[in-house]
Design an enzyme around this catalytic site. Sequence first.
Site, PDB file in Angstrom:
ATOM      1  N   THR A  13       0.875  -1.189   0.000  1.00 44.07           N
ATOM      2  CA  THR A  13       0.000   0.000   0.000  1.00 44.07           C
ATOM      3  C   THR A  13       0.908   1.235   0.000  1.00 44.07           C
ATOM      4  O   THR A  13       1.306   1.685  -1.062  1.00 44.07           O
ATOM      5  CB  THR A  13      -0.967   0.028   1.210  1.00 44.07           C
ATOM      6  N   LYS A  57       4.258  -6.615   4.406  1.00 43.51           N
ATOM      7  CA  LYS A  57       3.991  -5.223   4.025  1.00 43.51           C
ATOM      8  C   LYS A  57       3.698  -4.426   5.286  1.00 43.51           C
ATOM      9  O   LYS A  57       3.214  -4.959   6.301  1.00 43.51           O
ATOM     10  CB  LYS A  57       2.828  -5.142   3.038  1.00 43.51           C
ATOM     11  N   THR A  90      -1.283  -1.207   7.850  1.00 39.39           N
ATOM     12  CA  THR A  90      -1.356  -2.407   8.663  1.00 39.39           C
ATOM     13  C   THR A  90      -0.121  -3.244   8.403  1.00 39.39           C
ATOM     14  O   THR A  90       0.703  -2.931   7.558  1.00 39.39           O
ATOM     15  CB  THR A  90      -2.647  -3.180   8.332  1.00 39.39           C
ATOM     16  N   GLU A 112       7.147   4.968   7.723  1.00 37.86           N
ATOM     17  CA  GLU A 112       6.770   6.249   7.125  1.00 37.86           C
ATOM     18  C   GLU A 112       7.688   7.368   7.622  1.00 37.86           C
ATOM     19  O   GLU A 112       7.752   7.647   8.812  1.00 37.86           O
ATOM     20  CB  GLU A 112       5.299   6.564   7.428  1.00 37.86           C
ATOM     21  N   ASN A 135       1.142  11.617   7.420  1.00 35.22           N
ATOM     22  CA  ASN A 135      -0.044  11.263   8.194  1.00 35.22           C
ATOM     23  C   ASN A 135      -0.940  12.442   8.516  1.00 35.22           C
ATOM     24  O   ASN A 135      -2.057  12.262   8.990  1.00 35.22           O
ATOM     25  CB  ASN A 135       0.379  10.529   9.466  1.00 35.22           C
ATOM     26  N   SER A 160      -7.285   9.246   1.447  1.00 28.53           N
ATOM     27  CA  SER A 160      -7.270   8.882   0.027  1.00 28.53           C
ATOM     28  C   SER A 160      -8.437   9.556  -0.681  1.00 28.53           C
ATOM     29  O   SER A 160      -9.366  10.013  -0.048  1.00 28.53           O
ATOM     30  CB  SER A 160      -7.404   7.382  -0.114  1.00 28.53           C
TER      31      SER A 160
END
Lengths: 481, 481
Positions: B191, B217, B256, B346, B476, B481
């Site tokens: 993702t 992931k 996740t 991230e 964040n 989206s």
Amino acid sequence: MFPVRLPSIWKRFTSTIISRTPPPKAHHHAAIPDSVFPAGYVVTGLHCGIKKNPEQLDLALIQSISPQPAAAAACFTRNAFKAAPVVVSEAVLRRGDGRVRAIVINSGCANAVTGKQGTEDAWAMVRATDALDEEHAGDGATVVMSTGVIGQTLPIAKVLAGIQSQALSTPTRNLGSTFEAWERAARAFMTTDTFPKLRARNFIVGGREYHMAGMDKGAGMIHPDMGPPRVASTPAGSPSPSSPSSSSPAGQLHATLLGCILTDAPVSPRSLQSALTYAVDRSFNSISVDGDMSTNDTIIALANGAAAADAHEIDEEHNRGEYEAFRDELTAFAAELAQLVVRDGEGATKFVTVSVEGAATYADAHNVASRISTSALVKTALYGEDANWGRILAATGSVPLSVPLDPARVTVSFVPADGSAPLPLLVNGEPENVDEVRAKEIVSAEDLQIKVELGLGFEAAKYWTCDLSYEYVRINGDYRS
Amino acid sequence: MFPVRLPSIWKRFTSTIISRTPPPKAHHHAAIPDSVFPAGYVVTGLHCGIKKNPEQLDLALIQSISPQPAAAAACFTRNAFKAAPVVVSEAVLRRGDGRVRAIVINSGCANAVTGKQGTEDAWAMVRATDALDEEHAGDGATVVMSTGVIGQTLPIAKVLAGIQSQALSTPTRNLGSTFEAWERAARAFMTTDTFPKLRARNFIVGGREYHMAGMDKGAGMIHPDMGPPRVASTPAGSPSPSSPSSSSPAGQLHATLLGCILTDAPVSPRSLQSALTYAVDRSFNSISVDGDMSTNDTIIALANGAAAADAHEIDEEHNRGEYEAFRDELTAFAAELAQLVVRDGEGATKFVTVSVEGAATYADAHNVASRISTSALVKTALYGEDANWGRILAATGSVPLSVPLDPARVTVSFVPADGSAPLPLLVNGEPENVDEVRAKEIVSAEDLQIKVELGLGFEAAKYWTCDLSYEYVRINGDYRS
């Protein structure tokens, strides 16, 4: 060799940066009429030389001048690395009759991780402050707090000279009871704070009017968990917080929460401690700026009875009604002081109340509120002004509860601070078709409430938190003094 | 009216910004020889239409093609809001004999907070994948994972068509066992990941050579706490994760952790679960990007025995030595996969190992390592490349332990990743006179270890974490989206 698509997030953040800076905060400090401050206290703030800038105050003194010493209560950090002033204040309160005559506070040096020297310095501050009151001078009538750089010892000669400048016979003495004196004291608490945190109010218990004043400080390393003084000594094997440390390496500014609440109501030491423990749990133990607990967090309360020398002491066992009235006043006042710290949270652009209801136990409600308040994803969404209920839900679900959570009973809403209608985001586990315009309107305000109803019982808890901004990262990524 | 000095921190951050951007990460993905992948599996990744961009894969299939079904084990998120695929996979594993034939994974939609429809969709994915293996088709031979947007239902017709495109008789079928097929599968997990996470290795147990491959992931909402399937049904009163939700409001991308490990060793289902639970605790349950636990976190392991049809199954009770050898291989492999997630965290610019030693219990060591790894102040100091032991100490001291911490026994060091000498910052509670140049050198490296010795016992735990950067806040704070 392997064509890895780099998403646009790795572009240098230039034009796309959300550069909302913290709003002005100075208006959270304002004048208070002298008459609202409690009787029987003289206070001051001065520059003794811990901080380099002579305009920055770094030493506060609070003396209770009523004939009898004041009932004293305190809540100290539960961090295992307790700074010297925490250890010493705890000892002062443990060895005496629960009454003290003064509080001494310094900023600029936390006196933390300073070994035996640190403990000696904290005791020296206690003794020097005791000595100001020549009539009642005796070991252990003063409690002490420190905040500032960690790992460096205090310039104790300067600190002691500062304290001695307030002796009765000294012309430099400027202890007073006006707003101006209280404001000086509040300023002497400050480290990274952007405004002094000072409040006062009057209240009525048992038909009599009393007053309380409070000062606190804090902006980062704010996630206190404080309890009453330990009955026993420090754990076996740790008589002092660390071994001697005479040489001081480069210091690190170490934010913390310090506060004191002074009242002229007469309260028994035991009941003052019960009320303070209750109040701190619902105020200072319910705030978070960054989830980090300090080694120095301390809240001290004094009750000198100066407003009513003839009145009986407010006591839990003798008059439950009066006690509860006082406790609730203290709790509301402590919450007001605690919220000022969140307002001044490092980099904060939002003031967010997290309200958890319908829990089986108070601890469950408090734990869920704490988790939501410390979630990096919830806090960055708030900074981004994004009504992201998914992150609130994930944070809620990650807390182990005494009764298993039933997702189908959980409701999450945003409650605007302006009194307009709440906006449900998730009702009984089902996502609402949220009016995105309205949601954006609510999250764009500086103040905002997140309300989570668990549907498991009747207990509730509130937490106060702020968002996580670029400013927070900047301040704390480039912080060394 | 009240001259409040605003410190310079409130200046707009312009020239003073530390704008270190995350380093390139694509090199963490590289080709693996076909021969290292485990026998008896065919895999693929394809675009079925959940993601808009047709070049982005969104559906992965893994089939075990050995005659007997593979032993299966799993660890699922302990979040109370379990997504539909978690609930369904748990049911599949509970109702069968601990063996399955396939795994199906989609990205682009987390199928979380999607009510009864979500559960039905997850079951439909299971049945469609079962049907690919016409010979053995039966309810519950497939486990399912999903990641992506929360609160939206799957475009289930597209997903089912994607699965059906891999039927034996279909020309579009491209299930294979080459690196290229495995890489497609790994890409279909992604993702916000910036590179596919795929590893394979061979290992020897009981004198025989086996292989394992793994894919995972994750980049944000990473602080997993996963446990084995629950023996009982879901808690009373919550038969499904939420009430029906047919209409889908605006979705929220929901990061996740998903992963699977496939081996051709023969392992009994019971022992595979024991080994996986042990491995996950020391790998995926020991990583943190942002401290936030997801609703979808899932790790699945299959062992199909294809490398040794004649060998006895590795089993904890029959041969403890072989079992432990396998368990330790699995743990090391899981740690490698877990660390890739932290690498890709991230906004991460640092990869930090937090090593806690000398604890009285493993749980104590793990809790302290977890707390240090989630401290906003430790993580911003790492981003600022500041050797701030005070924050490490404060985080350490905030964890309640089974044996009280004695500050005078605590030692904190930085251990460079290049093998050069560790740098003690605090020894037995006493701050060292740190060589600031050397300290800066160590914290300026991308990889770094923080080592904390508690001096309370002989247990140890490791955690892997990253720093907290502007990029994290940007990603964040502007994520919808």
